[in-house]
Write a protein that holds these residues in place. Structure first.
Motif, mmCIF file in Angstrom:
data_model
loop_
_atom_site.group_PDB
_atom_site.id
_atom_site.type_symbol
_atom_site.label_atom_id
_atom_site.label_comp_id
_atom_site.label_asym_id
_atom_site.label_seq_id
_atom_site.Cartn_x
_atom_site.Cartn_y
_atom_site.Cartn_z
ATOM 1 N N THR A 174 21.803 8.332 -23.221
ATOM 2 C CA THR A 174 21.718 9.139 -24.333
ATOM 3 C C THR A 174 20.131 9.163 -24.779
ATOM 4 O O THR A 174 19.453 8.785 -23.762
ATOM 5 C CB THR A 174 22.448 8.561 -25.533
ATOM 6 N N THR A 175 19.710 9.236 -25.718
ATOM 7 C CA THR A 175 18.378 9.479 -26.084
ATOM 8 C C THR A 175 18.347 8.657 -27.418
ATOM 9 O O THR A 175 19.311 8.773 -28.352
ATOM 10 C CB THR A 175 17.623 10.719 -26.110
ATOM 11 N N GLU A 176 17.242 8.152 -27.641
ATOM 12 C CA GLU A 176 16.909 7.624 -29.087
ATOM 13 C C GLU A 176 15.410 8.092 -29.377
ATOM 14 O O GLU A 176 14.534 7.929 -28.485
ATOM 15 C CB GLU A 176 17.169 6.073 -29.168
ATOM 16 N N SER A 177 15.076 8.104 -30.743
ATOM 17 C CA SER A 177 13.727 8.329 -31.145
ATOM 18 C C SER A 177 13.272 6.830 -31.499
ATOM 19 O O SER A 177 13.594 6.288 -31.969
ATOM 20 C CB SER A 177 13.653 9.131 -32.361
ATOM 21 N N VAL A 178 11.891 6.671 -30.653
ATOM 22 C CA VAL A 178 11.403 5.612 -30.566
ATOM 23 C C VAL A 178 10.028 5.532 -31.170
ATOM 24 O O VAL A 178 9.120 6.620 -30.876
ATOM 25 C CB VAL A 178 11.160 5.019 -29.166
ATOM 26 N N ASP A 179 9.695 4.874 -32.403
ATOM 27 C CA ASP A 179 8.507 5.095 -32.788
ATOM 28 C C ASP A 179 7.550 3.616 -33.028
ATOM 29 O O ASP A 179 6.392 3.694 -33.576
ATOM 30 C CB ASP A 179 8.520 5.493 -34.280
ATOM 31 N N HIS A 180 8.308 2.587 -32.580
ATOM 32 C CA HIS A 180 7.519 1.134 -32.567
ATOM 33 C C HIS A 180 8.173 0.236 -31.622
ATOM 34 O O HIS A 180 9.302 -0.283 -31.628
ATOM 35 C CB HIS A 180 7.554 0.518 -33.814
ATOM 36 N N VAL A 181 7.386 0.145 -30.185
ATOM 37 C CA VAL A 181 7.904 -0.637 -29.116
ATOM 38 C C VAL A 181 7.421 -2.110 -29.396
ATOM 39 O O VAL A 181 6.219 -2.056 -29.614
ATOM 40 C CB VAL A 181 7.774 -0.236 -27.698
ATOM 41 N N VAL A 182 8.176 -3.147 -29.472
ATOM 42 C CA VAL A 182 7.732 -4.607 -29.567
ATOM 43 C C VAL A 182 7.745 -5.420 -28.406
ATOM 44 O O VAL A 182 6.963 -6.531 -28.283
ATOM 45 C CB VAL A 182 8.364 -5.226 -30.797
ATOM 46 N N ALA A 183 8.443 -4.690 -27.419
ATOM 47 C CA ALA A 183 8.271 -5.604 -26.049
ATOM 48 C C ALA A 183 8.371 -4.649 -24.963
ATOM 49 O O ALA A 183 9.067 -3.568 -24.876
ATOM 50 C CB ALA A 183 9.347 -6.746 -25.935
ATOM 51 N N SER A 184 7.735 -4.884 -23.959
ATOM 52 C CA SER A 184 7.586 -4.197 -22.662
ATOM 53 C C SER A 184 8.204 -5.082 -21.374
ATOM 54 O O SER A 184 7.343 -5.921 -21.179
ATOM 55 C CB SER A 184 6.307 -3.413 -22.382
ATOM 56 N N GLN A 185 9.099 -4.670 -21.065
ATOM 57 C CA GLN A 185 9.849 -5.555 -19.867
ATOM 58 C C GLN A 185 9.484 -4.764 -18.398
ATOM 59 O O GLN A 185 10.176 -3.821 -18.128
ATOM 60 C CB GLN A 185 11.294 -5.964 -19.925
ATOM 61 N N GLY A 186 8.577 -5.281 -17.623
ATOM 62 C CA GLY A 186 8.502 -4.616 -16.320
ATOM 63 C C GLY A 186 9.636 -5.349 -15.349
ATOM 64 O O GLY A 186 9.849 -6.444 -15.437
ATOM 65 N N LEU A 187 10.472 -4.563 -14.476
ATOM 66 C CA LEU A 187 11.244 -5.063 -13.432
ATOM 67 C C LEU A 187 10.558 -5.557 -12.277
ATOM 68 O O LEU A 187 9.351 -5.589 -12.116
ATOM 69 C CB LEU A 187 12.150 -4.072 -13.518
ATOM 70 N N ASP A 221 11.978 4.982 -16.925
ATOM 71 C CA ASP A 221 12.094 3.880 -17.875
ATOM 72 C C ASP A 221 13.067 4.433 -19.183
ATOM 73 O O ASP A 221 13.111 5.404 -19.438
ATOM 74 C CB ASP A 221 10.739 3.742 -18.656
ATOM 75 N N PHE A 222 13.412 3.177 -19.769
ATOM 76 C CA PHE A 222 14.406 3.203 -20.744
ATOM 77 C C PHE A 222 14.335 2.347 -21.652
ATOM 78 O O PHE A 222 13.796 1.027 -21.556
ATOM 79 C CB PHE A 222 15.705 3.393 -19.998
ATOM 80 N N TYR A 283 11.308 -1.917 -24.364
ATOM 81 C CA TYR A 283 11.125 -0.951 -23.451
ATOM 82 C C TYR A 283 11.294 -1.552 -22.017
ATOM 83 O O TYR A 283 10.719 -2.712 -21.829
ATOM 84 C CB TYR A 283 9.762 -0.220 -23.632
ATOM 85 N N ASN A 284 11.856 -0.816 -21.093
ATOM 86 C CA ASN A 284 12.116 -1.668 -19.859
ATOM 87 C C ASN A 284 11.908 -0.442 -18.501
ATOM 88 O O ASN A 284 12.044 0.555 -18.779
ATOM 89 C CB ASN A 284 13.740 -1.988 -19.632
ATOM 90 N N GLY A 285 11.348 -1.047 -17.447
ATOM 91 C CA GLY A 285 11.072 -0.392 -16.216
ATOM 92 C C GLY A 285 9.787 -0.565 -15.525
ATOM 93 O O GLY A 285 9.515 -1.827 -15.227
ATOM 94 N N THR A 286 8.850 0.173 -15.562
ATOM 95 C CA THR A 286 7.369 -0.119 -15.040
ATOM 96 C C THR A 286 6.720 -0.873 -16.253
ATOM 97 O O THR A 286 6.843 -0.749 -17.459
ATOM 98 C CB THR A 286 6.684 1.439 -14.893
ATOM 99 N N PRO A 287 5.673 -1.627 -15.409
ATOM 100 C CA PRO A 287 4.853 -1.720 -14.302
ATOM 101 C C PRO A 287 5.917 -2.853 -13.598
ATOM 102 O O PRO A 287 6.365 -3.850 -14.105
ATOM 103 C CB PRO A 287 3.824 -2.179 -14.741
ATOM 104 N N LEU A 288 6.384 -2.338 -12.355
ATOM 105 C CA LEU A 288 7.153 -3.326 -11.488
ATOM 106 C C LEU A 288 6.208 -4.429 -11.113
ATOM 107 O O LEU A 288 4.861 -4.416 -10.937
ATOM 108 C CB LEU A 288 7.564 -2.679 -10.438
ATOM 109 N N CYS A 289 6.572 -5.539 -10.631
ATOM 110 C CA CYS A 289 6.098 -6.639 -10.080
ATOM 111 C C CYS A 289 6.775 -6.916 -8.925
ATOM 112 O O CYS A 289 7.744 -6.707 -8.699
ATOM 113 C CB CYS A 289 5.659 -7.747 -10.668
ATOM 114 N N GLU A 290 6.060 -7.519 -7.899
ATOM 115 C CA GLU A 290 6.785 -8.370 -6.670
ATOM 116 C C GLU A 290 6.805 -9.830 -6.938
ATOM 117 O O GLU A 290 6.347 -10.432 -7.201
ATOM 118 C CB GLU A 290 5.815 -7.899 -5.406
ATOM 119 N N HIS A 291 8.639 -9.951 -6.654
ATOM 120 C CA HIS A 291 8.761 -11.136 -7.181
ATOM 121 C C HIS A 291 9.074 -12.011 -5.699
ATOM 122 O O HIS A 291 10.200 -11.558 -5.087
ATOM 123 C CB HIS A 291 10.189 -11.073 -7.855
ATOM 124 N N ASN A 292 8.343 -13.094 -5.566
ATOM 125 C CA ASN A 292 8.289 -13.542 -4.340
ATOM 126 C C ASN A 292 8.716 -15.183 -4.681
ATOM 127 O O ASN A 292 8.165 -16.232 -4.348
ATOM 128 C CB ASN A 292 6.879 -13.659 -3.543
#
Length: 383
Positions: A174-187, A221-222, A283-292
């Motif tokens: 679905t969608t949500e109205s976003v006005d304040h992102v407090v964390a950005s999780q890169g996958l 991203d989502f 917030y989730n998605g980019t930036p991606l990292c390479e997990h070794n």
């Protein structure tokens, strides 16, 4: 202007920091970054300091001795036990350092077994944290979102910490109205972040996975919809200063139950509940990292996870019932701490929840002592 504290827990491949520095330099963010490397007395802390000097970046290296000195300087030595030594949960020390220095508006967690992709790593995190507008939101009938859902029909993966009882969920976009992102999780690409049971089911005895992820496994991203939970992995994560009171990385490994590997998972549950209460988003998605991820015994990880596997199925429900009247991240966290301490369910190793709740309360006290400002206003409930 240095406004971002980059926290790297490391006892192994600390040279990865050079790659993140090079990425920041290429895209023009280096002057915003201060690196805090959290390590141990048995590691080459001096070599790490030399590396930071060679790269010409601001930063400090804290082994065990340096952390003890810092606690003493700040007058918080009574809280030193909140940060377990030689544990991934020592990222909490970086949170304390960030909180003690008001110039930092942002924090970034980076694991030492990762590398940035050839994209604007820090810039994407900054853009995510500044994101506003209608955004893809994901929810499920189990109240849990698999952050790997976008290609799950192909690879069948669920990330570390995802409750087994929430599998086979029906996903709805679905969608949500976003006005304040407090964390950005890169996958992550290459080695997915799985728990030991799922790694064994994937046929791998060396702590990695036979199934790997690539850029093609990720789409738009989502955010996880308000009211739904998700796993939060701290290997590639940016966040705002304001969440620190509700983002303690929980006391793992050095505890009477030998519980490990749920520090970022449970802290992510508490962060998501607090963010929902505040009307904010993860917030989730980019930036991606390479997990070794380096090879290691899957059974060692299993031994760390087993004592809390049952608790992981239920801890989010305790959080979900707490803090409805909270007006701040600190109040929300205090309410969840009280819920863990007061729980009456007869779970295997249920006393560990009480132990965690007590540490959560003391985390807020520690932040108060560190800054001289009260961060938790509600009274503590009776045990």
């Amino acid at each position: 202007m240095t406004d971002t504290c980059v926290i790297v827990p490391t006892i192994r491949e600390w040279e990865c920091v050079r790659e993140y520095v090079a990425n920041a330099r290429e895209y023009g963010h280096l002057d915003r970054l201060f690196f805090v490397l959290v390590t141990e007395d048995f590691c080459d802390a001096e070599g790490m300091r030399e590396m930071l000097a060679e790269e010409g970046v601001e930063g400090r290296v804290f082994d065990g001795e340096a952390r003890e000195a810092w606690y003493d300087e700040r007058g918080i030595e009574a809280f030193a036990d909140l940060i377990p030594a030689a544990s991934h949960a020592e990222t909490s020390f970086g949170l304390l350092y960030l909180w003690a220095h008001e110039r930092f508006d942002y924090g970034v967690f980076i694991d030492d077994d990762t590398l940035p992709h050839d994209t604007d790593y820090f810039g994407q995190h900054y853009r995510n944290l500044a994101h506003e507008g209608e955004t893809l939101a994901v929810e499920s009938d189990e109240q849990w979102v698999n952050v790997l859902y976008q290609n799950a029909d192909e690879h069948g993966l669920y990330p570390r910490g995802y409750p087994y009882s929430a599998m086979d969920e029906e996903v709805r976009e679905t969608t949500e109205s976003v006005d304040h992102v407090v964390a950005s999780q890169g996958l992550w690409t290459n080695v997915p972040d799985l728990d030991a049971v799922r790694i064994l089911m994937d046929g791998d005895l060396r702590g990695q996975a036979q199934t790997r992820t690539t850029r093609e496994d990720y789409g738009e991203d989502f955010v996880a919809a308000t009211g739904d939970y998700l796993t939060v992995c701290s290997m590639n994560l940016a966040f705002r200063r304001e969440v620190v009171p509700a983002f303690y990385q929980l006391p793992m490994d050095d505890n009477p139950w030998d519980v490990g590997r749920f520090d970022d998972i449970w802290s992510g549950v508490f962060l998501k509940r607090a963010a929902d209460l505040m009307g904010h988003h993860v917030y989730n998605g980019t930036p991606l990292c390479e997990h070794n991820k380096a090879p290691r015994s899957t059974f060692d990880d299993l031994n760390n996870e087993v004592p809390a596997l049952e608790l992981n199925e239920h801890v989010w429900r305790l959080a979900d019932d707490a803090g409805a009247d909270a007006d701040s991240y600190a109040e929300a966290f205090a309410a969840m701490a009280d819920a863990l301490v007061a729980h009456e369910d007869d779970y295997t190793n249920g006393d560990f929840l009480t132990y965690v709740g007590e540490h959560m309360r003391r985390w807020l006290d520690c932040l108060d002592a560190l800054t001289g400002e009260q961060v938790a206003t509600p009274a503590v409930a009776d045990d």
